[in-house]
Design a protein around this motif. Structure first.
Motif, short mmCIF file in Angstrom:
data_model
loop_
_atom_site.label_atom_id
_atom_site.label_comp_id
_atom_site.label_asym_id
_atom_site.label_seq_id
_atom_site.Cartn_x
_atom_site.Cartn_y
_atom_site.Cartn_z
N TYR A 316 -45.79 -23.53 36.61
CA TYR A 316 -44.67 -22.59 36.76
C TYR A 316 -45.06 -21.44 37.69
O TYR A 316 -45.14 -20.29 37.25
N PRO A 317 -45.31 -21.72 38.96
CA PRO A 317 -45.71 -20.64 39.88
C PRO A 317 -44.60 -19.62 40.05
O PRO A 317 -43.45 -19.97 40.29
N ASN A 318 -44.95 -18.34 39.90
CA ASN A 318 -44.01 -17.22 40.07
C ASN A 318 -42.83 -17.26 39.11
O ASN A 318 -41.82 -16.59 39.34
N LYS A 319 -42.97 -18.04 38.04
CA LYS A 319 -41.87 -18.13 37.08
C LYS A 319 -42.36 -17.91 35.65
O LYS A 319 -41.72 -18.34 34.70
N HIS A 320 -43.48 -17.24 35.50
CA HIS A 320 -44.01 -16.98 34.16
C HIS A 320 -44.73 -15.64 34.13
O HIS A 320 -45.09 -15.08 35.17
N GLU A 321 -44.91 -15.15 32.92
CA GLU A 321 -45.66 -13.90 32.70
C GLU A 321 -46.47 -14.05 31.42
O GLU A 321 -45.92 -14.33 30.36
N LEU A 322 -47.77 -13.89 31.54
CA LEU A 322 -48.68 -13.99 30.39
C LEU A 322 -49.37 -12.65 30.19
O LEU A 322 -50.06 -12.16 31.09
N THR A 323 -49.19 -12.06 29.02
CA THR A 323 -49.84 -10.78 28.71
C THR A 323 -50.62 -10.90 27.41
O THR A 323 -50.20 -11.61 26.49
N ASN A 328 -58.77 -3.42 17.97
CA ASN A 328 -60.04 -3.68 17.29
C ASN A 328 -59.93 -4.80 16.27
O ASN A 328 -60.94 -5.40 15.90
N GLU A 329 -58.72 -5.08 15.80
CA GLU A 329 -58.58 -6.07 14.72
C GLU A 329 -57.53 -7.14 14.99
O GLU A 329 -57.44 -8.11 14.23
N THR A 330 -56.72 -6.98 16.00
CA THR A 330 -55.66 -7.96 16.25
C THR A 330 -55.66 -8.41 17.71
O THR A 330 -56.14 -7.70 18.61
N TYR A 331 -55.13 -9.59 17.88
CA TYR A 331 -54.99 -10.16 19.22
C TYR A 331 -53.58 -10.71 19.33
O TYR A 331 -53.13 -11.50 18.48
N LYS A 332 -52.86 -10.31 20.38
CA LYS A 332 -51.48 -10.76 20.55
C LYS A 332 -51.30 -11.30 21.96
O LYS A 332 -51.65 -10.66 22.94
N VAL A 333 -50.74 -12.48 22.04
CA VAL A 333 -50.45 -13.12 23.32
C VAL A 333 -48.96 -13.29 23.46
O VAL A 333 -48.28 -13.75 22.54
N LYS A 334 -48.45 -12.92 24.63
CA LYS A 334 -47.01 -13.07 24.92
C LYS A 334 -46.84 -13.87 26.20
O LYS A 334 -47.39 -13.51 27.24
N LEU A 335 -46.08 -14.93 26.09
CA LEU A 335 -45.84 -15.79 27.26
C LEU A 335 -44.33 -15.91 27.48
O LEU A 335 -43.59 -16.27 26.58
N VAL A 336 -43.90 -15.60 28.71
CA VAL A 336 -42.50 -15.71 29.10
C VAL A 336 -42.42 -16.69 30.27
O VAL A 336 -43.14 -16.53 31.25
N ILE A 337 -41.55 -17.70 30.16
CA ILE A 337 -41.38 -18.69 31.22
C ILE A 337 -39.91 -18.81 31.59
O ILE A 337 -39.07 -19.01 30.71
N ASP A 338 -39.63 -18.67 32.85
CA ASP A 338 -38.28 -18.87 33.36
C ASP A 338 -38.09 -20.36 33.65
O ASP A 338 -38.71 -20.91 34.55
N LEU A 339 -37.22 -21.01 32.89
CA LEU A 339 -37.04 -22.45 33.00
C LEU A 339 -35.78 -22.84 33.77
O LEU A 339 -35.29 -23.95 33.64
N LYS A 340 -35.26 -21.93 34.58
CA LYS A 340 -34.07 -22.24 35.36
C LYS A 340 -34.39 -23.36 36.35
O LYS A 340 -35.44 -23.33 36.97
#
Length: 340
Positions: A316-323, A328-340
């Protein structure tokens, strides 16, 4: 396109074959425009000499202006430089036939078949034809290369997941086999569903609904080997048959279980949220971990996150965002993909 893709693209991209086919095509186009039938020797001489004056402008256009300006969306510069080059060489074409070719072949009298405006139109038309075929050729080779790249990355991804996952799965089945036939049956069914998906459905595009079912089966299977004080939540509003590349979300889920619920911490948790709205997929996963768990931190900051980013960049080149958000105690991953 990354470096490996570019190397493979060059390996399969034979410009000699392309040029041969292009100029053979242009030869017959010009022959059709200029020649009188039945064909005579002068017709072939004129067409070949005409092509000689077309080689410089067409080459400049497709090998310099197209990659330098057109593909970089510098359309105004591309159009202006194209007009200048086509105008210049269309004028040189007329002079070439009147001053040079006419003196080489003294048995014939050479003049341009068309006036200045008509010659300019011919040069512009031929240049457009050449540009079209060059862009078409690039598009075909690029897509072939991208398809190979996607297939290779999916194979690598499966290779990274399967051996580790199968090994742990066998341990789970072994630990459950002592006097717990019901649990063994359920765990075997869950494992069977997961492996069937990995082995058979991950070779092609799948649906978001199936990816959701894969995560549900994985969570159900993993619950067999976690302590009662662990919290596992999977929140999803997915009810769609929209397509997505397979095996993108499971690595993130597996890492959260591996480094969260299995890291010997008090009250471990994994919270997963999967949403789909207006052709945009949102996937969030959060877990707690030991602050001094260097292995966990290194994997997400090193090979683990690198592989995930590479897969997304290819699929998904140029159509996603991974943050990634780390405390200190938590890990959060957020992935957004534009599937148009």
């Amino acid at each position: 396109m990354n470096k490996n893709s570019l190397n493979r693209y060059k390996a399969h991209h034979n410009k000699w074959i392309f040029n041969l086919l292009l100029w053979v095509l242009l030869f017959f186009v010009i022959l059709f425009l200029f020649a009188d039938f039945p064909l005579k020797k002068i017709d072939f001489i004129y067409v070949v000499s005409y092509l000689l004056t077309l080689i410089p402008p067409v080459s400049l256009l497709i090998y310099y202006l197209v990659p330098k300006f057109l593909k970089k969306e510098k359309y105004v510069v591309f159009v202006i430089l194209s007009i200048i080059i086509i105008s210049l060489f269309s004028y040189l074409n007329i002079q070439f036939h009147q001053l040079i070719i006419d003196k080489i072949f003294t048995d014939y009298y050479f003049i341009s078949y068309y006036n200045d405006v008509q010659t300019l139109i011919v040069f512009a038309a031929v240049s457009l034809i050449a540009t079209f075929f060059k862009l078409l050729e690039d598009w075909i080779h690029y897509n072939q290369n991208e398809r190979r790249e996607i297939e290779e990355r999916l194979k690598v991804l499966k290779g990274q997941i399967n051996p580790h996952f199968l090994f742990n799965s066998l341990n789970v089945l072994y630990s459950l086999s002592v006097g717990k036939n019901k649990e063994v049956t359920e765990a075997t069914l869950q494992l069977s569903n997961i492996l069937r998906y990995v082995l058979y459905d991950s070779e092609r595009k799948t649906t978001i609904e199936k990816e959701k079912e894969l995560i549900e089966n994985y969570i159900a299977f993993e619950k067999n080997r976690h302590t009662v004080n662990s919290t596992i939540k999977f929140i999803s509003n997915i009810d769609t048959d929209s397509e997505i590349q397979p095996m993108l979300l499971l690595p993130l889920v597996e890492n959260s279980f591996k480094h969260g619920l299995k890291s010997n911490i008090n009250n471990p948790f994994v919270i997963i949220n999967l949403e789909f709205n207006k052709n945009v997929l949102l996937f969030e996963i959060e877990n707690n971990f030991k602050a001094n768990n260097l292995k966990y931190t290194e994997e997400y900051n090193g090979i683990g996150v690198k592989n995930i980013k590479e897969n997304l960049a290819i699929l998904y080149p140029n159509k996603h965002e991974l943050t990634i958000e780390k405390t200190n105690e938590t890990y959060k991953v957020k992935l957004v993909i534009d599937l148009k």
